[in-house]
Design a protein around this motif. Structure first.
Motif, PDB file in Angstrom:
ATOM      1  N   LEU A 127       2.209  11.386   3.235  1.00  0.00           N
ATOM      2  CA  LEU A 127       1.296  12.416   2.748  1.00  0.00           C
ATOM      3  C   LEU A 127       0.142  12.601   3.722  1.00  0.00           C
ATOM      4  O   LEU A 127      -0.145  11.737   4.553  1.00  0.00           O
ATOM      5  CB  LEU A 127       0.777  12.060   1.353  1.00  0.00           C
ATOM      6  N   ARG A 128      -0.507  13.747   3.583  1.00  0.00           N
ATOM      7  CA  ARG A 128      -1.684  14.037   4.389  1.00  0.00           C
ATOM      8  C   ARG A 128      -2.938  13.588   3.652  1.00  0.00           C
ATOM      9  O   ARG A 128      -3.051  13.780   2.434  1.00  0.00           O
ATOM     10  CB  ARG A 128      -1.789  15.531   4.670  1.00  0.00           C
ATOM     11  N   PRO A 129      -3.900  13.003   4.343  1.00  0.00           N
ATOM     12  CA  PRO A 129      -5.148  12.627   3.669  1.00  0.00           C
ATOM     13  C   PRO A 129      -5.857  13.830   3.050  1.00  0.00           C
ATOM     14  O   PRO A 129      -6.573  13.686   2.056  1.00  0.00           O
ATOM     15  CB  PRO A 129      -5.980  11.989   4.784  1.00  0.00           C
ATOM     16  N   GLU A 130      -5.654  15.030   3.626  1.00  0.00           N
ATOM     17  CA  GLU A 130      -6.305  16.222   3.084  1.00  0.00           C
ATOM     18  C   GLU A 130      -5.783  16.582   1.695  1.00  0.00           C
ATOM     19  O   GLU A 130      -6.467  17.271   0.928  1.00  0.00           O
ATOM     20  CB  GLU A 130      -6.108  17.409   4.026  1.00  0.00           C
ATOM     21  N   ASP A 131      -4.546  16.147   1.361  1.00  0.00           N
ATOM     22  CA  ASP A 131      -3.983  16.467   0.053  1.00  0.00           C
ATOM     23  C   ASP A 131      -4.438  15.510  -1.039  1.00  0.00           C
ATOM     24  O   ASP A 131      -4.133  15.742  -2.213  1.00  0.00           O
ATOM     25  CB  ASP A 131      -2.446  16.448   0.131  1.00  0.00           C
ATOM     26  N   VAL A 132      -5.138  14.460  -0.674  1.00  0.00           N
ATOM     27  CA  VAL A 132      -5.655  13.516  -1.667  1.00  0.00           C
ATOM     28  C   VAL A 132      -6.956  14.071  -2.223  1.00  0.00           C
ATOM     29  O   VAL A 132      -7.876  14.420  -1.471  1.00  0.00           O
ATOM     30  CB  VAL A 132      -5.870  12.125  -1.042  1.00  0.00           C
ATOM     31  N   SER A 133      -7.044  14.166  -3.538  1.00  0.00           N
ATOM     32  CA  SER A 133      -8.232  14.742  -4.177  1.00  0.00           C
ATOM     33  C   SER A 133      -9.395  13.757  -4.136  1.00  0.00           C
ATOM     34  O   SER A 133      -9.250  12.587  -3.766  1.00  0.00           O
ATOM     35  CB  SER A 133      -7.909  15.117  -5.624  1.00  0.00           C
ATOM     36  N   SER A 134     -10.552  14.244  -4.540  1.00  0.00           N
ATOM     37  CA  SER A 134     -11.744  13.395  -4.550  1.00  0.00           C
ATOM     38  C   SER A 134     -11.635  12.262  -5.555  1.00  0.00           C
ATOM     39  O   SER A 134     -12.347  11.258  -5.446  1.00  0.00           O
ATOM     40  CB  SER A 134     -12.981  14.253  -4.857  1.00  0.00           C
ATOM     41  N   SER A 135     -10.741  12.390  -6.544  1.00  0.00           N
ATOM     42  CA  SER A 135     -10.519  11.313  -7.510  1.00  0.00           C
ATOM     43  C   SER A 135      -9.419  10.355  -7.058  1.00  0.00           C
ATOM     44  O   SER A 135      -8.917   9.568  -7.863  1.00  0.00           O
ATOM     45  CB  SER A 135     -10.165  11.903  -8.877  1.00  0.00           C
ATOM     46  N   ASN A 136      -9.024  10.455  -5.788  1.00  0.00           N
ATOM     47  CA  ASN A 136      -8.027   9.575  -5.184  1.00  0.00           C
ATOM     48  C   ASN A 136      -6.655   9.740  -5.836  1.00  0.00           C
ATOM     49  O   ASN A 136      -5.943   8.766  -6.075  1.00  0.00           O
ATOM     50  CB  ASN A 136      -8.471   8.107  -5.245  1.00  0.00           C
ATOM     51  N   THR A 137      -6.259  10.967  -6.120  1.00  0.00           N
ATOM     52  CA  THR A 137      -4.934  11.262  -6.665  1.00  0.00           C
ATOM     53  C   THR A 137      -4.275  12.331  -5.800  1.00  0.00           C
ATOM     54  O   THR A 137      -4.950  13.124  -5.140  1.00  0.00           O
ATOM     55  CB  THR A 137      -5.019  11.763  -8.113  1.00  0.00           C
ATOM     56  N   VAL A 138      -2.941  12.344  -5.831  1.00  0.00           N
ATOM     57  CA  VAL A 138      -2.186  13.334  -5.081  1.00  0.00           C
ATOM     58  C   VAL A 138      -0.954  13.703  -5.904  1.00  0.00           C
ATOM     59  O   VAL A 138      -0.369  12.854  -6.584  1.00  0.00           O
ATOM     60  CB  VAL A 138      -1.781  12.782  -3.687  1.00  0.00           C
ATOM     61  N   ALA A 139      -0.574  14.975  -5.870  1.00  0.00           N
ATOM     62  CA  ALA A 139       0.613  15.433  -6.585  1.00  0.00           C
ATOM     63  C   ALA A 139       1.871  15.019  -5.826  1.00  0.00           C
ATOM     64  O   ALA A 139       1.892  15.005  -4.597  1.00  0.00           O
ATOM     65  CB  ALA A 139       0.571  16.949  -6.762  1.00  0.00           C
ATOM     66  N   SER A 140       2.906  14.687  -6.573  1.00  0.00           N
ATOM     67  CA  SER A 140       4.148  14.226  -5.932  1.00  0.00           C
ATOM     68  C   SER A 140       4.804  15.314  -5.094  1.00  0.00           C
ATOM     69  O   SER A 140       5.520  15.000  -4.136  1.00  0.00           O
ATOM     70  CB  SER A 140       5.121  13.720  -7.002  1.00  0.00           C
ATOM     71  N   ASN A 141       4.581  16.584  -5.433  1.00  0.00           N
ATOM     72  CA  ASN A 141       5.181  17.657  -4.636  1.00  0.00           C
ATOM     73  C   ASN A 141       4.446  17.883  -3.316  1.00  0.00           C
ATOM     74  O   ASN A 141       4.833  18.756  -2.545  1.00  0.00           O
ATOM     75  CB  ASN A 141       5.249  18.956  -5.438  1.00  0.00           C
ATOM     76  N   ARG A 142       3.379  17.111  -3.055  1.00  0.00           N
ATOM     77  CA  ARG A 142       2.675  17.162  -1.776  1.00  0.00           C
ATOM     78  C   ARG A 142       3.114  16.045  -0.842  1.00  0.00           C
ATOM     79  O   ARG A 142       2.578  15.927   0.263  1.00  0.00           O
ATOM     80  CB  ARG A 142       1.163  17.065  -2.014  1.00  0.00           C
ATOM     81  N   ILE A 143       4.059  15.228  -1.269  1.00  0.00           N
ATOM     82  CA  ILE A 143       4.513  14.093  -0.475  1.00  0.00           C
ATOM     83  C   ILE A 143       5.772  14.502   0.280  1.00  0.00           C
ATOM     84  O   ILE A 143       6.746  14.968  -0.312  1.00  0.00           O
ATOM     85  CB  ILE A 143       4.791  12.871  -1.369  1.00  0.00           C
ATOM     86  N   ALA A 144       5.731  14.343   1.598  1.00  0.00           N
ATOM     87  CA  ALA A 144       6.884  14.678   2.428  1.00  0.00           C
ATOM     88  C   ALA A 144       7.872  13.517   2.457  1.00  0.00           C
ATOM     89  O   ALA A 144       7.482  12.351   2.359  1.00  0.00           O
ATOM     90  CB  ALA A 144       6.430  15.017   3.851  1.00  0.00           C
ATOM     91  N   ASN A 145       9.157  13.887   2.604  1.00  0.00           N
ATOM     92  CA  ASN A 145      10.227  12.885   2.668  1.00  0.00           C
ATOM     93  C   ASN A 145      10.136  11.920   1.484  1.00  0.00           C
ATOM     94  O   ASN A 145      10.335  10.697   1.628  1.00  0.00           O
ATOM     95  CB  ASN A 145      10.162  12.106   3.994  1.00  0.00           C
ATOM     96  N   ALA A 146       9.839  12.465   0.324  1.00  0.00           N
ATOM     97  CA  ALA A 146       9.651  11.638  -0.862  1.00  0.00           C
ATOM     98  C   ALA A 146      10.977  11.109  -1.371  1.00  0.00           C
ATOM     99  O   ALA A 146      11.986  11.812  -1.382  1.00  0.00           O
ATOM    100  CB  ALA A 146       8.947  12.442  -1.956  1.00  0.00           C
ATOM    101  N   ARG A 147      10.963   9.866  -1.803  1.00  0.00           N
ATOM    102  CA  ARG A 147      12.092   9.221  -2.464  1.00  0.00           C
ATOM    103  C   ARG A 147      11.583   8.686  -3.797  1.00  0.00           C
ATOM    104  O   ARG A 147      10.850   7.706  -3.836  1.00  0.00           O
ATOM    105  CB  ARG A 147      12.665   8.084  -1.603  1.00  0.00           C
ATOM    106  N   ILE A 148      11.957   9.363  -4.857  1.00  0.00           N
ATOM    107  CA  ILE A 148      11.505   8.986  -6.197  1.00  0.00           C
ATOM    108  C   ILE A 148      12.714   8.517  -6.987  1.00  0.00           C
ATOM    109  O   ILE A 148      13.699   9.239  -7.114  1.00  0.00           O
ATOM    110  CB  ILE A 148      10.819  10.166  -6.907  1.00  0.00           C
ATOM    111  N   GLU A 149      12.627   7.333  -7.510  1.00  0.00           N
ATOM    112  CA  GLU A 149      13.725   6.735  -8.268  1.00  0.00           C
ATOM    113  C   GLU A 149      13.212   6.320  -9.637  1.00  0.00           C
ATOM    114  O   GLU A 149      12.262   5.538  -9.746  1.00  0.00           O
ATOM    115  CB  GLU A 149      14.278   5.516  -7.524  1.00  0.00           C
ATOM    116  N   TYR A 150      13.828   6.868 -10.674  1.00  0.00           N
ATOM    117  CA  TYR A 150      13.459   6.516 -12.049  1.00  0.00           C
ATOM    118  C   TYR A 150      14.730   6.153 -12.797  1.00  0.00           C
ATOM    119  O   TYR A 150      15.621   6.982 -12.964  1.00  0.00           O
ATOM    120  CB  TYR A 150      12.749   7.682 -12.742  1.00  0.00           C
ATOM    121  N   SER A 151      14.839   4.912 -13.218  1.00  0.00           N
ATOM    122  CA  SER A 151      16.036   4.445 -13.894  1.00  0.00           C
ATOM    123  C   SER A 151      15.667   3.237 -14.748  1.00  0.00           C
ATOM    124  O   SER A 151      14.489   2.964 -14.981  1.00  0.00           O
ATOM    125  CB  SER A 151      17.122   4.105 -12.861  1.00  0.00           C
TER     126      SER A 151
END
Length: 224
Positions: free
Chosen positions: A175-199
């Motif tokens: 992710l880019r530091p610019e996409d991190v909000s002032s509350s230190n959160t970032v949306a998952s759709n702003r993460i490049a090459n994301a690998r999300i596993e939920y099981s």
């Protein structure tokens, strides 16, 4: 016939003896990286100001160093739909006049001999597929690498122990530091090459899996 049965039994035994590896907590792949302690040189200048961990009045608490924690807001929604329809038809009709010889019809048991052939082929196919997925929640991850261009490589996991087993969420990406909000959160759709596993694991997750024999009949190894 006996050899064919033995070959099939060997294939089925091979499929049953290689189960998928079950995920476990504290996987080294998702282990956090602890920031190395920095040695600061104490200069007796009579001031509380530190040049190592200084902060100006306009800065925030956003993660920017190795080992910092960022909260990822999972906002994943996907939908796909596909329709296909095919029709094919073919009809052939071949006929020949009665056979003649010396100007007379050739007969068999008093009936003229002729030849007729007809065939008809028809195919109709219709398929439809709809798929929709949604994942919402939060997970905190660690900064594991800082790339030369300033982007942050993050990874982390979260495990929940329930009555019927365990559920887990794993995430890696850049992710880019610019996409991190002032509350230190970032949306998952702003993460490049994301690998999300939920099981999940346990009896509830096992109940939703096919048995090894059913998997064999639905695999490419089944010739029929």
């Amino acid at each position: 016939m006996q050899s064919f049965v033995l070959v099939c039994a060997g294939l089925l035994t091979g499929c049953a003896s290689t189960p998928m590896e079950q995920p476990e907590p504290d996987d080294p792949m998702y282990a956090p990286i602890e920031a190395a302690p920095t040695m600061t040189q104490v200069v007796p200048n009579g001031s509380l100001f530190s040049t190592v961990a200084n902060n100006n009045i306009y800065s925030d608490s956003k993660a920017r160093r190795l080992g910092d924690i960022i909260t990822v807001m999972l906002e994943e929604n996907t939908s796909a739909s596909k329709n296909a329809k095919a029709e094919y038809g073919k009809e052939n009709d071949i006929s020949m006049a009665p056979f003649t010889a010396f100007g007379k019809n050739v007969t068999f048991k008093g009936n003229p001999i002729d030849l007729g052939l007809s065939s008809e082929t028809e195919f109709k196919g219709d398929s439809k597929a709809d798929q929709s997925n949604s994942l919402n929640g939060e997970i905190s991850v660690h900064v594991t690498r800082i790339l030369p261009n300033g982007n942050l490589v993050v990874r982390g996991e979260k495990w929940l122990t329930l009555n019927t087993g365990k559920e887990y969420i794993r995430l890696t990406g850049t992710l880019r530091p610019e996409d991190v909000s002032s509350s230190n959160t970032v949306a998952s759709n702003r993460i490049a090459n994301a690998r999300i596993e939920y099981s999940g694991t346990g009896s509830f997750a096992d109940a939703n899996k096919q048995g090894w024999l059913s998997s064999f009949f639905y695999s490419t190894w089944w010739p029929f």
